[in-house]
Design an enzyme around this catalytic site. Structure first.
Site, PDB file in Angstrom:
ATOM      1  N   LYS A 195       0.854  -1.185   0.000  1.00 46.76           N
ATOM      2  CA  LYS A 195       0.000   0.000   0.000  1.00 46.76           C
ATOM      3  C   LYS A 195       0.891   1.237   0.000  1.00 46.76           C
ATOM      4  O   LYS A 195       1.660   1.456   0.941  1.00 46.76           O
ATOM      5  CB  LYS A 195      -0.890  -0.029   1.237  1.00 46.76           C
ATOM      6  CG  LYS A 195      -1.776   1.197   1.366  1.00 46.76           C
ATOM      7  CD  LYS A 195      -2.760   1.020   2.501  1.00 46.76           C
ATOM      8  CE  LYS A 195      -3.594   2.268   2.693  1.00 46.76           C
ATOM      9  NZ  LYS A 195      -4.509   2.125   3.817  1.00 46.76           N
ATOM     10  N   ARG A 205     -10.827   9.713   2.070  1.00 44.07           N
ATOM     11  CA  ARG A 205     -10.683  10.265   3.425  1.00 44.07           C
ATOM     12  C   ARG A 205     -11.853  11.176   3.763  1.00 44.07           C
ATOM     13  O   ARG A 205     -12.227  11.311   4.918  1.00 44.07           O
ATOM     14  CB  ARG A 205      -9.329  10.951   3.575  1.00 44.07           C
ATOM     15  CG  ARG A 205      -8.224   9.904   3.560  1.00 44.07           C
ATOM     16  CD  ARG A 205      -6.837  10.462   3.687  1.00 44.07           C
ATOM     17  NE  ARG A 205      -5.868   9.389   3.461  1.00 44.07           N
ATOM     18  CZ  ARG A 205      -4.584   9.572   3.274  1.00 44.07           C
ATOM     19  NH1 ARG A 205      -4.088  10.795   3.295  1.00 44.07           N
ATOM     20  NH2 ARG A 205      -3.787   8.551   3.073  1.00 44.07           N
ATOM     21  N   ARG A 217       0.903   9.995   6.175  1.00 44.34           N
ATOM     22  CA  ARG A 217       1.026   8.548   6.421  1.00 44.34           C
ATOM     23  C   ARG A 217       2.344   7.968   5.888  1.00 44.34           C
ATOM     24  O   ARG A 217       2.473   6.757   5.729  1.00 44.34           O
ATOM     25  CB  ARG A 217      -0.143   7.814   5.768  1.00 44.34           C
ATOM     26  CG  ARG A 217      -1.521   8.250   6.219  1.00 44.34           C
ATOM     27  CD  ARG A 217      -2.491   7.076   6.134  1.00 44.34           C
ATOM     28  NE  ARG A 217      -3.889   7.436   6.078  1.00 44.34           N
ATOM     29  CZ  ARG A 217      -4.610   7.923   7.084  1.00 44.34           C
ATOM     30  NH1 ARG A 217      -4.029   8.175   8.254  1.00 44.34           N
ATOM     31  NH2 ARG A 217      -5.889   8.200   6.935  1.00 44.34           N
ATOM     32  N   GLU A 233       7.601  -6.552   1.053  1.00 42.99           N
ATOM     33  CA  GLU A 233       6.361  -6.435   1.846  1.00 42.99           C
ATOM     34  C   GLU A 233       5.448  -7.637   1.607  1.00 42.99           C
ATOM     35  O   GLU A 233       4.870  -8.186   2.538  1.00 42.99           O
ATOM     36  CB  GLU A 233       5.621  -5.144   1.480  1.00 42.99           C
ATOM     37  CG  GLU A 233       6.223  -3.885   2.086  1.00 42.99           C
ATOM     38  CD  GLU A 233       5.968  -3.764   3.592  1.00 42.99           C
ATOM     39  OE1 GLU A 233       5.099  -4.478   4.123  1.00 42.99           O
ATOM     40  OE2 GLU A 233       6.650  -2.964   4.238  1.00 42.99           O
ATOM     41  N   LYS A 248      -2.168  -1.391  -3.863  1.00 39.89           N
ATOM     42  CA  LYS A 248      -3.050  -0.227  -3.779  1.00 39.89           C
ATOM     43  C   LYS A 248      -2.225   1.040  -3.827  1.00 39.89           C
ATOM     44  O   LYS A 248      -1.231   1.113  -3.102  1.00 39.89           O
ATOM     45  CB  LYS A 248      -3.802  -0.330  -2.456  1.00 39.89           C
ATOM     46  CG  LYS A 248      -4.725   0.810  -2.160  1.00 39.89           C
ATOM     47  CD  LYS A 248      -5.334   0.590  -0.812  1.00 39.89           C
ATOM     48  CE  LYS A 248      -6.010   1.873  -0.428  1.00 39.89           C
ATOM     49  NZ  LYS A 248      -6.289   1.970   0.946  1.00 39.89           N
ATOM     50  N   TYR A 313     -15.110   1.004  -6.898  1.00 41.20           N
ATOM     51  CA  TYR A 313     -16.371   1.701  -6.622  1.00 41.20           C
ATOM     52  C   TYR A 313     -17.319   1.591  -7.811  1.00 41.20           C
ATOM     53  O   TYR A 313     -18.482   1.954  -7.702  1.00 41.20           O
ATOM     54  CB  TYR A 313     -16.080   3.170  -6.267  1.00 41.20           C
ATOM     55  CG  TYR A 313     -15.217   3.256  -5.031  1.00 41.20           C
ATOM     56  CD1 TYR A 313     -15.773   3.071  -3.774  1.00 41.20           C
ATOM     57  CD2 TYR A 313     -13.838   3.450  -5.121  1.00 41.20           C
ATOM     58  CE1 TYR A 313     -14.980   3.081  -2.639  1.00 41.20           C
ATOM     59  CE2 TYR A 313     -13.036   3.466  -3.990  1.00 41.20           C
ATOM     60  CZ  TYR A 313     -13.614   3.280  -2.755  1.00 41.20           C
ATOM     61  OH  TYR A 313     -12.835   3.272  -1.633  1.00 41.20           O
TER      62      TYR A 313
HETATM   63  C1  PBG Z   1      -7.646   2.878   5.597  1.00 41.82           C
HETATM   64  C2  PBG Z   1      -7.871   2.837   4.146  1.00 41.82           C
HETATM   65  C3  PBG Z   1      -7.677   3.839   3.171  1.00 41.82           C
HETATM   66  C4  PBG Z   1      -8.164   3.320   1.969  1.00 41.82           C
HETATM   67  C5  PBG Z   1      -8.597   2.021   2.214  1.00 41.82           C
HETATM   68  N1  PBG Z   1      -8.378   1.733   3.565  1.00 41.82           N
HETATM   69  C6  PBG Z   1      -7.215   5.248   3.279  1.00 41.82           C
HETATM   70  C7  PBG Z   1      -5.867   5.612   3.672  1.00 41.82           C
HETATM   71  O1  PBG Z   1      -4.969   4.786   3.845  1.00 41.82           O
HETATM   72  O2  PBG Z   1      -5.710   6.810   3.861  1.00 41.82           O
HETATM   73  C8  PBG Z   1      -8.213   4.071   0.659  1.00 41.82           C
HETATM   74  C9  PBG Z   1      -9.237   3.622  -0.288  1.00 41.82           C
HETATM   75  C10 PBG Z   1      -9.531   4.570  -1.398  1.00 41.82           C
HETATM   76  O3  PBG Z   1      -8.908   5.626  -1.570  1.00 41.82           O
HETATM   77  O4  PBG Z   1     -10.439   4.242  -2.155  1.00 41.82           O
HETATM   78  N2  PBG Z   1      -6.351   2.979   6.016  1.00 41.82           N
END
Ligand code: PBG
Length: 324
Positions: A195, A205, A217, A233, A248, A313
């Site tokens: 990620k 968010r 983050r 990872e 992701k 989505y």
């Molecule tokens: C939670 C999380 C996030 C997403 C999925 N789980 C946001 C982040 O890490 O800030 C993002 C999903 C998206 O943007 O569609 N940590």
């Protein structure tokens, strides 16, 4: 073979030939629909940055789960927007909290659909970080117990699979051990193993009300410049007991999906994240692009790169468009 012996256009000449030699096919089996659950009754609050998506109370979550099931989608993934946030993220793992209730209701009313839960603390902590914070530092090891407790509470509520997305080191092992000890060794873990720290999460968010209140983050999510690190990872999470490895975001990371597909041997999921969705929807609203075609083409590219599963989505629209 060179022209004129080879003519690439021969097999592009008509719809049937194109169908016959098509190398990649998108299927409804590949799709996972993300949904946002919020407290209340008959609540369907539009998420401004994600046209077509809503914060939904459990009754609406159930009806969308039914729609997804009817459209042939095998699974939804649930995110929760809690009634209160606090430093220990207690509403992430309380048995009567939002995700737990949503899981229970969906499993009671639409048992045919599989329910995956996102396991993270960011929507439940007052500071909006994905782990436990002390003196402004995100404390990795102190977060593990809270994450494992969260995963366990989701599974006790009936979740079919858990998906940790926090990027703390060691959380897959901790969750696996907790689930095994509690009699849930049959529940798979889909790890958000790879990620990246990405600007493409912006609209999410807003949807999940989970923006960090200080800093960013980057001390736990990956640097977008790195590719070898993705292998490390993924390998670490496989050794800790992950069953599915997720990449992701998807679109700026197709090379990473391809590398993982060729270098590791587990199913790969890719998250077509909020920013990827919203940009296309915005383009459609402006009248500049055909979002439907754009979405089909991009999901196909994610599949072609090597993803076995796609969280998107657009899942409902796409599933209705696909015949199988
Ligand atoms: C939670 C999380 C996030 C997403 C999925 N789980 C946001 C982040 O890490 O800030 C993002 C999903 C998206 O943007 O569609 N940590």
């Amino acid at each position: 073979m060179l022209f004129p012996d080879y003519r690439g256009r021969r097999l592009r000449a008509n719809h049937n030939f194109r169908r016959m030699i098509r190398e990649t096919k998108l299927s409804r089996d590949d799709l996972i629909l993300p949904l946002f659950a919020i407290e209340g009754k008959s609540v369907k609050k539009p998420i401004e940055s994600m046209p077509g998506h809503f914060q939904l109370s459990c009754d609406h979550i159930v009806s969308l789960a039914k729609d997804a099931c009817d459209a042939g989608i095998p699974a939804i993934i649930l995110f929760g927007i809690p009634d209160k946030k606090n430093p220990l993220a207690t509403r992430a793992y309380a048995s009567d909290a939002i995700v737990q209730k949503a899981v229970q209701e969906v499993k009671a009313k639409v048992p045919e659909i599989s329910v995956i839960t996102d396991v993270c603390l960011c929507a439940y902590t007052d500071h909006g970080h994905c782990g436990f914070v002390e003196n402004g530092i995100i404390d990795n090891d102190a977060s593990l117990d809270l994450l494992a407790k969260t995963a366990l509470s989701h599974v006790k509520a009936g979740a079919d699979m858990v998906a940790p997305s926090d990027m703390m080191d060691g959380r897959v092992a901790e969750i696996r051990q907790t689930l095994d000890e509690e009699g849930f060794s049959h529940i798979p873990i889909m790890s958000y193993a790879v990620k990246y720290s990405s600007a493409f999460y912006g609209p999410f968010r807003q949807a999940a009300e989970s923006a960090p209140q200080f800093g960013d983050r980057r001390t736990y999510q990956m640097d977008p410049a790195n590719s070898n690190e993705a292998i490390r990872e993924a390998t670490m999470d496989i050794e800790e007991g992950a069953d599915i490895i997720m990449v992701k975001p998807a679109l700026s990371y197709l090379d990473i999906i391809y590398r993982l597909k060729t270098e590791i041997d587990l199913p790969i999921a890719a998250y077509n994240v909020s920013g990827e969705y919203s940009i296309m929807k915005a383009g459609e609203i402006m009248g500049w692009v055909n979002a439907k075609d754009l979405i089909m083409e991009t999901l196909l590219s994610i599949k072609r790169a090597g993803a076995d599963l796609i969280l998107t989505y657009s899942a409902l629209d796409v599933a209705r468009e696909l015949k199988d």
